[in-house]
Design a protein around this motif. Structure first.
Motif, PDB file in Angstrom:
ATOM      1  N   GLU A   1       3.533   6.507   4.894  1.00  0.00           N
ATOM      2  CA  GLU A   1       4.738   5.222   4.034  1.00  0.00           C
ATOM      3  C   GLU A   1       5.651   5.517   5.516  1.00  0.00           C
ATOM      4  OE1 GLU A   1       6.191   5.281   0.421  1.00  0.00           O
ATOM      5  OE2 GLU A   1       6.152   7.890   0.411  1.00  0.00           O
ATOM      6  N   TYR A   2       6.439   3.633   5.415  1.00  0.00           N
ATOM      7  CA  TYR A   2       7.226   4.203   6.018  1.00  0.00           C
ATOM      8  C   TYR A   2       8.206   3.212   5.077  1.00  0.00           C
ATOM      9  CZ  TYR A   2      10.460   2.219   9.573  1.00  0.00           C
ATOM     10  OH  TYR A   2      12.393   1.933  10.376  1.00  0.00           O
ATOM     11  N   ILE A   3       9.576   4.160   4.647  1.00  0.00           N
ATOM     12  CA  ILE A   3      10.435   4.286   4.073  1.00  0.00           C
ATOM     13  C   ILE A   3      11.822   2.998   5.065  1.00  0.00           C
ATOM     14  CG2 ILE A   3      12.807   4.727   2.104  1.00  0.00           C
ATOM     15  CD1 ILE A   3      10.079   7.286   1.786  1.00  0.00           C
TER      16      ILE A   3
ATOM     17  N   ASP B   1       1.647  -2.491   3.112  1.00  0.00           N
ATOM     18  CA  ASP B   1       1.610  -1.380   1.725  1.00  0.00           C
ATOM     19  C   ASP B   1       2.213  -0.726   1.687  1.00  0.00           C
ATOM     20  OD1 ASP B   1      -0.729  -0.996   3.280  1.00  0.00           O
ATOM     21  OD2 ASP B   1      -2.213  -1.694   1.315  1.00  0.00           O
ATOM     22  N   TRP B   2       2.550  -0.126   3.322  1.00  0.00           N
ATOM     23  CA  TRP B   2       2.395   1.023   3.684  1.00  0.00           C
ATOM     24  C   TRP B   2       4.251   1.658   3.723  1.00  0.00           C
ATOM     25  CZ3 TRP B   2       4.414   0.511   8.706  1.00  0.00           C
ATOM     26  CH2 TRP B   2       3.884  -0.161   9.542  1.00  0.00           C
TER      27      TRP B   2
ATOM     28  N   ALA C   1       1.698  -1.136  21.509  1.00  0.00           N
ATOM     29  CA  ALA C   1       1.491   0.174  20.321  1.00  0.00           C
ATOM     30  C   ALA C   1       0.408  -1.010  19.437  1.00  0.00           C
ATOM     31  CB  ALA C   1       2.582   0.542  20.239  1.00  0.00           C
ATOM     32  N   VAL C   2      -0.194  -1.808  18.987  1.00  0.00           N
ATOM     33  CA  VAL C   2      -0.808  -2.119  18.204  1.00  0.00           C
ATOM     34  C   VAL C   2      -1.650  -3.214  18.535  1.00  0.00           C
ATOM     35  CG1 VAL C   2       0.993  -1.808  16.256  1.00  0.00           C
ATOM     36  CG2 VAL C   2       1.181  -3.812  17.034  1.00  0.00           C
TER      37      VAL C   2
ATOM     38  N   VAL D   1       0.383   4.681  11.537  1.00  0.00           N
ATOM     39  CA  VAL D   1      -0.319   4.907  10.365  1.00  0.00           C
ATOM     40  C   VAL D   1      -1.932   4.529  10.120  1.00  0.00           C
ATOM     41  CG1 VAL D   1      -0.829   2.827   7.811  1.00  0.00           C
ATOM     42  CG2 VAL D   1       1.419   3.715   8.950  1.00  0.00           C
ATOM     43  N   LYS D   2      -2.191   3.761  11.373  1.00  0.00           N
ATOM     44  CA  LYS D   2      -3.090   3.269  11.553  1.00  0.00           C
ATOM     45  C   LYS D   2      -4.342   4.544  11.565  1.00  0.00           C
ATOM     46  CE  LYS D   2      -3.031  -1.888  12.307  1.00  0.00           C
ATOM     47  NZ  LYS D   2      -2.681  -2.803  13.563  1.00  0.00           N
TER      48      LYS D   2
END
Length: 284
Positions: free
Chosen positions: A37-39, A63-64, A282-283, A30-31
């Motif tokens: 988005e991720y559902i 929010d994603w 990873a983040v 996302v970044k």
């Protein structure tokens, strides 16, 4: 977005234990602007209170992330309910990437390469990455001399005794992939070329990319799969109906942790801890 297409990843959600790794890769991408988005498609049992709370907490924090609840009534075991997700996957401009809730690693190029392949090849029902711990992918990896035959030969069958049922074989696969991740040489595991799956070939759908436009135009209604079991529809029914083979992409690598047949072996190892450490990086 990728090449003007919205990218929505989604997961039949059940387990905090492994989704807590997967969501790190979703956040990374996302970044990077690859995922819009991720559902989380809620597919839990009644006693999974803490897992459900974790899923909703993720949606509050990011929010994603979006939650979709499964229908209150659906036929058979909960695995059958996932076919109903596609009624929410009918945006013709969106590419949907399905990820099992125990996908525990995505190479940094996995989503982009998979989605670009999906754009290049609009006809198949599904485009798959190289899924480590997937029997037919193991067959292709052996054909390309990436996985030793000495570990046990795998045939092109989704429930092959070695590639699907063998815990010791799965441990070796994960150790191989982890060694390449840690050495920064995952691309050495790419296949020599894309592989087509003959129409009617059942394939474990732990991860694949599909088109919202395909679901929007289904004859029984937008997103209505007939038959409603998603693996059968995507890997047997739809390819036979269209005479178009599904495809395994050569340059996209993900890792699927475990089939139920392998749980007793994998749960005795430190493999998930090693994957968790990589997900944290990873983040970082």
């Amino acid at each position: 977005m990728i090449d003007g297409h919205k990218v929505a990843c989604w997961t039949p959600f059940g387990r905090e234990r492994t989704v807590s790794l997967l969501v790190k890769y979703m956040e990374r991408d996302v970044k990077r602007g690859l995922i819009d988005e991720y559902i989380l498609y809620m597919n839990t049992d009644d006693n999974q209170v803490s897992d459900r709370e974790y899923g909703y907490r993720l949606a509050e924090q990011h929010d994603w992330i979006r939650i979709i609840e499964r229908p209150e009534r659906y036929p058979g075991p909960k695995q059958r309910s996932t076919g109903y997700f596609y009624r929410s996957a009918v945006d013709p401009d969106t590419i949907f990437v399905r990820l099992d809730d125990d996908i525990v690693y995505l190479h940094e190029n996995a989503i982009e390469n998979l989605v670009r392949a999906r754009i290049e090849m609009p006809a198949p029902a599904a485009v798959f990455p190289i899924i480590f711990n997937n029997a037919i992918c193991s067959y292709f990896l052996q054909a390309c001399q990436k996985v030793p035959m000495e570990w046990g030969e795998v045939k092109p069958y989704c429930m092959d005794p070695n590639g699907w049922a063998s815990g010791p074989f799965a441990v070796k696969l994960h150790e191989l992939l982890l060694s390449h991740i840690e050495a920064g040489t995952v691309e050495d595991l790419y296949l020599h070329h894309d592989f087509q799956l003959a129409p009617g070939t059942q394939f474990s759908v732990s991860c694949f990319a599909s088109l919202g436009s395909m679901y929007a135009g289904l004859p029984d209604g937008p997103g209505v799969l007939v038959p409603d079991e998603e693996e059968s529809w995507h890997t047997i029914h739809r390819p036979l109906a269209t005479s178009v083979p599904n495809v395994v992409r050569a340059d996209s690598v993900v890792s699927h942790f475990s089939f139920f047949t392998q749980h007793p072996f994998l749960n005795q190892t430190d493999l998930l801890d090693r994957y968790r450490a990589l997900a944290d990086k990873a983040v970082a």
